[in-house]
Scaffold this motif. Structure first.
Motif, short mmCIF file in Angstrom:
data_model
loop_
_atom_site.label_atom_id
_atom_site.label_comp_id
_atom_site.label_asym_id
_atom_site.label_seq_id
_atom_site.Cartn_x
_atom_site.Cartn_y
_atom_site.Cartn_z
N ARG A 90 0.84 -1.21 0.00
CA ARG A 90 0.00 0.00 0.00
C ARG A 90 0.87 1.26 0.00
NH1 ARG A 90 -3.17 -3.56 3.07
NH2 ARG A 90 -2.32 -2.91 5.08
N ASP A 93 2.15 1.76 -3.50
CA ASP A 93 1.13 2.40 -4.33
C ASP A 93 1.13 3.91 -4.12
OD1 ASP A 93 0.34 -0.03 -5.37
OD2 ASP A 93 -1.34 -0.29 -3.99
N ASP A 102 0.49 4.43 -11.51
CA ASP A 102 -0.22 3.41 -10.76
C ASP A 102 0.19 2.04 -11.30
OD1 ASP A 102 -1.78 2.74 -13.06
OD2 ASP A 102 -3.24 4.29 -12.55
N ARG A 103 -0.42 0.99 -10.78
CA ARG A 103 0.04 -0.37 -11.13
C ARG A 103 -0.21 -0.74 -12.59
NH1 ARG A 103 0.69 -4.68 -6.44
NH2 ARG A 103 1.11 -3.25 -4.73
#
Length: 222
Positions: A90, A93, A102-103
């Motif tokens: 987290r 992120d 972002d991913r």
């Protein structure tokens, strides 16, 4: 009393060399990321496979320009079968969001796909068994920038004994006989940052440098 460091016996060294050779042969047989995932999951040369709940391969976009490589799955990653989804994930992120990512725009994996019991550090033998697969993983993804996350990943990928404090903060390179040089920058592991928040300032500098390099490379390509 002088305590001498333990040295592997010749028999253990031979066995480790044989293990590495087998792993490398299997890894090089993979011609795609999907093929590598199947081959790695079937590999029986790492005892962690017996104790782990799940095979944790990767997350994100395999076509991304930025590839993050951590150490090994933790408890939450082992449960979900995805890397960096616990508290450290987290924070990762949030770190990505801080530089506008972002991913879906990065690719994330670990040196080991199986969790070491109790989140202990991986052994040299475990890293030896898995390293040929991560090397092939990098070759197949061919990122523009490689980010080792934490000391274990950085030392394994860069083949050095230097710790993360000395390795972070500068650009290095990673290459294999089958792949051109990739700019590489090691960063502190988010799990370490959770324990040592004062180090977040240095990590922010690394993230800004990575974002700048990503933008420069993108502009050069257009």
């Amino acid at each position: 009393t002088l305590v001498r460091p333990s040295v592997p016996s010749p028999a253990k060294l031979v066995a480790r060399d044989a293990l590495e050779a087998t792993a490398r042969e299997l890894a090089l047989s993979a011609t795609s990321v999907e093929d590598l995932a199947r081959t790695f999951a079937a590999f029986d040369g790492c005892d962690l496979k017996v104790t782990a709940k799940n095979f944790v391969f990767a997350d994100g976009n395999p076509n991304a320009r930025l590839m993050f490589i951590g150490e090994a799955p933790g408890a939450e990653e082992d449960r979900q079968g995805l890397p960096f989804v616990g508290p450290a994930g987290r924070l990762l992120d949030l770190m990505l969001a801080a530089i506008g990512l972002d991913r879906s725009e990065v690719y994330i994996t670990n040196i080991l796909p199986w969790r070491p019991p109790g989140n202990r550090n991986p052994t040299d033998t475990e890293i030896t068994a898995c390293l040929p697969f991560i090397e092939r993983h990098i070759e197949l993804v061919r990122p523009q920038i490689l980010i080792p996350v934490g000391g274990t990943a950085a030392k394994a990928l860069l083949n050095t004994r230097e710790g993360i404090v000395k390795l972070r903060g500068r650009w290095m390179t990673y290459a294999t006989p089958r792949m051109d040089v990739v700019p590489t920058r090691a960063i502190f592991h988010p799990a370490y940052l959770l324990r040592s928040p004062a180090q977040k300032r240095d990590t922010w500098r690394d993230l800004v440098a990575i974002r700048r390099r990503l933008d420069e490379d993108g502009n050069a390509a257009t």
